[in-house]
Scaffold this motif. Structure first.
Motif, PDB file in Angstrom:
ATOM      1  N   SER A  33       5.861  -4.057 -19.071  1.00 25.18           N
ATOM      2  CA  SER A  33       5.426  -5.119 -19.977  1.00 25.18           C
ATOM      3  C   SER A  33       6.566  -6.039 -20.366  1.00 25.18           C
ATOM      4  O   SER A  33       7.650  -5.586 -20.738  1.00 25.18           O
ATOM      5  N   LYS A  74       6.003  -8.013 -22.820  1.00 22.94           N
ATOM      6  CA  LYS A  74       5.711  -8.205 -24.236  1.00 22.94           C
ATOM      7  C   LYS A  74       6.454  -7.150 -25.056  1.00 22.94           C
ATOM      8  O   LYS A  74       6.102  -5.969 -25.046  1.00 22.94           O
ATOM      9  N   GLU A  79       4.618  -4.817 -27.394  1.00 19.16           N
ATOM     10  CA  GLU A  79       3.725  -3.828 -26.784  1.00 19.16           C
ATOM     11  C   GLU A  79       4.482  -2.602 -26.263  1.00 19.16           C
ATOM     12  O   GLU A  79       3.897  -1.558 -25.996  1.00 19.16           O
ATOM     13  N   SER A 118      -4.475  -6.460 -18.817  1.00 20.16           N
ATOM     14  CA  SER A 118      -5.616  -7.131 -19.434  1.00 20.16           C
ATOM     15  C   SER A 118      -5.885  -8.462 -18.750  1.00 20.16           C
ATOM     16  O   SER A 118      -4.955  -9.179 -18.376  1.00 20.16           O
ATOM     17  N   ARG A 153      -5.876 -11.082 -22.244  1.00 21.96           N
ATOM     18  CA  ARG A 153      -4.625 -11.380 -22.933  1.00 21.96           C
ATOM     19  C   ARG A 153      -3.495 -11.274 -21.913  1.00 21.96           C
ATOM     20  O   ARG A 153      -2.976 -10.194 -21.654  1.00 21.96           O
ATOM     21  N   TYR A 186      -0.446  -8.692 -21.552  1.00 22.29           N
ATOM     22  CA  TYR A 186      -0.711  -7.473 -22.321  1.00 22.29           C
ATOM     23  C   TYR A 186      -1.561  -6.503 -21.506  1.00 22.29           C
ATOM     24  O   TYR A 186      -1.937  -6.789 -20.357  1.00 22.29           O
ATOM     25  N   HIS A 187      -1.876  -5.363 -22.097  1.00 23.67           N
ATOM     26  CA  HIS A 187      -2.632  -4.317 -21.411  1.00 23.67           C
ATOM     27  C   HIS A 187      -3.803  -3.836 -22.264  1.00 23.67           C
ATOM     28  O   HIS A 187      -3.814  -4.019 -23.486  1.00 23.67           O
TER      29      HIS A 187
END
Length: 346
Positions: A216, A218, A221, A312, A315, A318-319
């Motif tokens: 990730s 992010k 996250e 995802s 998003r 993201y996951h």
């Protein structure tokens, strides 16, 4: 004409000559003596350089080398050359130029996201005097690695991504020693205690953090993803991390230039120590250089019950997380259908 008058005239003439000579010398010393249009440039003087080498290096930037020579000789620079990286600015005079050639400027080294120690050595070697081969051999010295608990698989864990100041002409050994010092400074008693709480050594934290980092982009996250992987490890499950499969494929083919955007079922069957679908536990070492947020995510993971996650489609970046396999399969199908619609083959 009497002698007294002659002496006076001669004295005036001599003083005038000396004044004119002094003005000429001062102009040579203090007049602008550069010929580049940029506001500033850096020049690099290798270790063991002599004054003749320096002259060749600075020649493209100096307008009148005779003036520079004169000041360099008077200031004792011709017999006391200093290696390093030096900043000279537009319109410097000869005095300022010689002075500048004695002020070694530090280099700000920045590195992150390297997948292999070879990549890191190449990046560092492009920023300081020692080349990548010398850096690599120095870092991978067996005595050094053994003394500090590293091996060729995990030596990348020694490097904490950050910006560091070093002199351009620092030696490979000094650079290596600075990095092990920074590593020890990072791994405070508090961080080591957090690692031990997770059942890890600092190197193992870095190894898992490298996977979290790759999973990730992010940062917010990453603690959740770290929590999922820790849940799998505690349950005795394989990590089943796609980034480790990609790393295994690259390492097996010895092609780290290839870009792999999609992992297929046959890839999961690749027999390799770094494939966490085929092997339980952590891989032998980091699959990349994790940044500090990824390291902190493993040290301070989110406590959750998630076992599964996939990218995802709603998003980006993201996951979607799931507790049950059934829920995960639904999320995975959504992603698979979406990526197929985009025509991504590899």
């Amino acid at each position: 004409m009497n002698i007294k008058k002659i002496i006076t005239i001669v004295s005036v003439v001599l003083i005038s000559i000396l004044l004119i000579y002094g003005i000429v010398v001062l102009r040579q010393i203090f007049s602008p003596n550069t010929k580049f249009t940029e506001r500033e440039v850096y020049v690099y003087v290798p270790t063991d350089s002599r004054y003749t080498d320096v002259k060749n290096i600075v020649a493209p930037y100096i307008d009148n080398m005779d003036h520079f020579d004169m000041v360099a000789d008077k200031r004792g620079y011709t017999t006391n050359v200093i290696p390093g990286r030096f900043l000279i600015t537009k319109d410097m005079n000869s005095y300022e130029l010689v002075k500048a050639m004695r002020l070694n400027s530090a280099v700000k080294l920045a590195f992150n996201n390297q997948e292999r120690i070879e990549d890191l050595a190449g990046r560092i070697g492009s920023q300081i005097e020692p080349d990548s081969t010398l850096l690599l051999n120095t870092i991978k010295d067996s005595i050094f690695m053994n003394e500090n608990g590293f091996n060729e698989d995990n030596i990348l864990a020694m490097f904490i991504p950050n910006t560091y100041e070093v002199y351009w002409n620092t030696t490979a050994i000094k650079f290596r020693d600075k990095m092990i010092k920074e590593y020890r400074n990072f791994w405070t008693e508090e961080r080591v205690a957090k690692a031990e709480k997770q059942g890890f050594t600092p190197i193992e934290v870095t190894t898992l953090a490298s996977i979290v980092h790759k999973e990730s982009v992010k940062k917010d996250e990453r603690p959740r993803i770290a929590g999922v992987y820790l849940n799998r490890l505690r349950a005795g499950m394989p990590l089943q991390a796609d980034p480790t499969v990609i790393y295994a494929l690259k390492k097996k083919s010895n092609d780290f230039e290839q870009i792999i955007k999609r992992v297929f079922y046959n890839d999961l069957l690749t027999k390799h120590p770094y494939n966490t679908y085929m092997n339980v536990g952590l891989p032998p070492g980091p699959i990349a250089m994790p940044d500090i947020t990824a390291l902190e995510a493993v040290l301070n993971p989110e406590k959750n019950d998630f076992i599964y996650f996939c990218a995802s489609i709603d998003r980006f970046g993201y996951h979607e997380f799931a507790v049950t396999l059934e829920e995960h399969n639904k999320n995975a199908k959504k992603y698979s259908d979406w990526i197929n619609s985009k025509g991504v083959k590899r």
